[in-house]
Design a protein around this motif. Structure first.
Motif, short mmCIF file in Angstrom:
data_model
loop_
_atom_site.label_atom_id
_atom_site.label_comp_id
_atom_site.label_asym_id
_atom_site.label_seq_id
_atom_site.Cartn_x
_atom_site.Cartn_y
_atom_site.Cartn_z
N THR A 200 0.83 -1.21 0.00
CA THR A 200 0.00 0.00 0.00
C THR A 200 0.86 1.26 0.00
O THR A 200 0.64 2.17 -0.80
N VAL A 201 1.86 1.30 0.86
CA VAL A 201 2.73 2.48 0.95
C VAL A 201 3.51 2.68 -0.34
O VAL A 201 3.58 3.79 -0.88
N VAL A 202 4.10 1.62 -0.86
CA VAL A 202 4.89 1.72 -2.11
C VAL A 202 3.99 2.16 -3.26
O VAL A 202 4.39 2.99 -4.09
N THR A 203 2.79 1.63 -3.32
CA THR A 203 1.86 2.00 -4.39
C THR A 203 1.46 3.47 -4.29
O THR A 203 1.41 4.18 -5.31
N ILE A 204 1.21 3.95 -3.09
CA ILE A 204 0.85 5.36 -2.91
C ILE A 204 2.03 6.26 -3.27
O ILE A 204 1.86 7.30 -3.91
N VAL A 205 3.24 5.86 -2.90
CA VAL A 205 4.44 6.63 -3.28
C VAL A 205 4.58 6.65 -4.81
O VAL A 205 4.84 7.71 -5.40
N ALA A 206 4.41 5.50 -5.44
CA ALA A 206 4.51 5.43 -6.91
C ALA A 206 3.46 6.33 -7.56
O ALA A 206 3.77 7.07 -8.51
N ALA A 207 2.24 6.29 -7.05
CA ALA A 207 1.17 7.13 -7.60
C ALA A 207 1.47 8.61 -7.39
O ALA A 207 1.26 9.43 -8.30
N ALA A 208 1.96 8.95 -6.21
CA ALA A 208 2.29 10.35 -5.93
C ALA A 208 3.40 10.85 -6.85
O ALA A 208 3.34 11.98 -7.35
N MET A 209 4.40 10.02 -7.08
CA MET A 209 5.50 10.43 -7.97
C MET A 209 5.02 10.60 -9.40
O MET A 209 5.38 11.57 -10.08
N ALA A 210 4.18 9.68 -9.88
CA ALA A 210 3.65 9.80 -11.23
C ALA A 210 2.75 11.03 -11.35
O ALA A 210 2.80 11.76 -12.35
N ALA A 211 1.94 11.28 -10.32
CA ALA A 211 1.07 12.46 -10.33
C ALA A 211 1.89 13.75 -10.32
O ALA A 211 1.58 14.70 -11.05
N PHE A 212 2.94 13.78 -9.51
CA PHE A 212 3.82 14.95 -9.47
C PHE A 212 4.43 15.19 -10.85
O PHE A 212 4.50 16.33 -11.32
N SER A 213 4.87 14.12 -11.49
CA SER A 213 5.45 14.24 -12.82
C SER A 213 4.42 14.76 -13.82
O SER A 213 4.74 15.59 -14.67
N ALA A 214 3.18 14.28 -13.71
CA ALA A 214 2.12 14.75 -14.60
C ALA A 214 1.85 16.24 -14.40
O ALA A 214 1.76 17.00 -15.37
N VAL A 215 1.72 16.65 -13.15
CA VAL A 215 1.47 18.06 -12.85
C VAL A 215 2.62 18.93 -13.36
O VAL A 215 2.40 20.03 -13.88
N SER A 216 3.83 18.43 -13.26
CA SER A 216 4.99 19.18 -13.74
C SER A 216 4.92 19.41 -15.24
O SER A 216 5.31 20.47 -15.73
N VAL A 217 4.40 18.43 -15.97
CA VAL A 217 4.23 18.61 -17.42
C VAL A 217 3.09 19.59 -17.68
O VAL A 217 3.22 20.49 -18.51
N ALA B 78 -1.22 7.22 -12.45
CA ALA B 78 -1.27 7.51 -11.01
C ALA B 78 -2.64 7.18 -10.44
O ALA B 78 -2.76 6.52 -9.39
N ALA B 79 -3.69 7.62 -11.12
CA ALA B 79 -5.05 7.33 -10.66
C ALA B 79 -5.30 5.83 -10.68
O ALA B 79 -5.91 5.29 -9.74
N GLY B 80 -4.83 5.15 -11.70
CA GLY B 80 -5.02 3.71 -11.80
C GLY B 80 -4.34 2.95 -10.68
O GLY B 80 -4.88 1.95 -10.18
N LEU B 81 -3.16 3.41 -10.26
CA LEU B 81 -2.48 2.75 -9.14
C LEU B 81 -3.30 2.87 -7.86
O LEU B 81 -3.44 1.91 -7.11
#
Length: 113
Positions: free
Chosen positions: A6-23, A55-58
């Motif tokens: 759960t923690v690793v998945t939330i971290v992965a989703a947060a990182m992907a979301a951050f990358s998306a927002v950055s774009v 990110a949402a899918g994770l």
């Protein structure tokens, strides 16, 4: 479902979301390299959408496992494509960046129970 997964998945989703927002916000440290790698500007919003969807899918995958599986595979393919793009542009010093974003997604996939 384990706490680690759960923690690793939330971290992965947060990182992907951050990358998306950055774009989406055209953060200089993201869009300048995209231009340097010759990624067409018309693709940038779609790249952000792909990362945001992953990110949402994770996160959804925590409740609907098949969605998480599909999202993880999609993000791994996305970041593999990013590695190939960076390598083709011969910016070898930047190869670590997509790998850093891919690592927690791979870990999430590996920890699926």
């Amino acid at each position: 479902m384990s706490t680690t997964y759960t923690v690793v998945t939330i971290v992965a989703a947060a990182m992907a979301a951050f990358s998306a927002v950055s774009v989406f916000t055209h953060a200089k440290w993201v869009v300048e390299p995209l231009a340097d790698y010759s990624v067409p500007r018309a693709w940038w919003p779609w790249l952000g959408v792909a990362k945001a969807a992953g990110a949402a899918g994770l996160v959804i995958g925590l409740f609907v496992p098949v969605i998480g599986l599909i999202a993880a595979i999609g993000l791994i393919l996305y970041f593999t494509g990013a590695v190939v793009t960076v390598a083709r542009a011969r910016w070898y010093s930047h190869l670590a960046f997509p790998l850093i974003y891919m690592a927690p997604v791979v870990a999430s996939l590996a920890l699926r129970g």
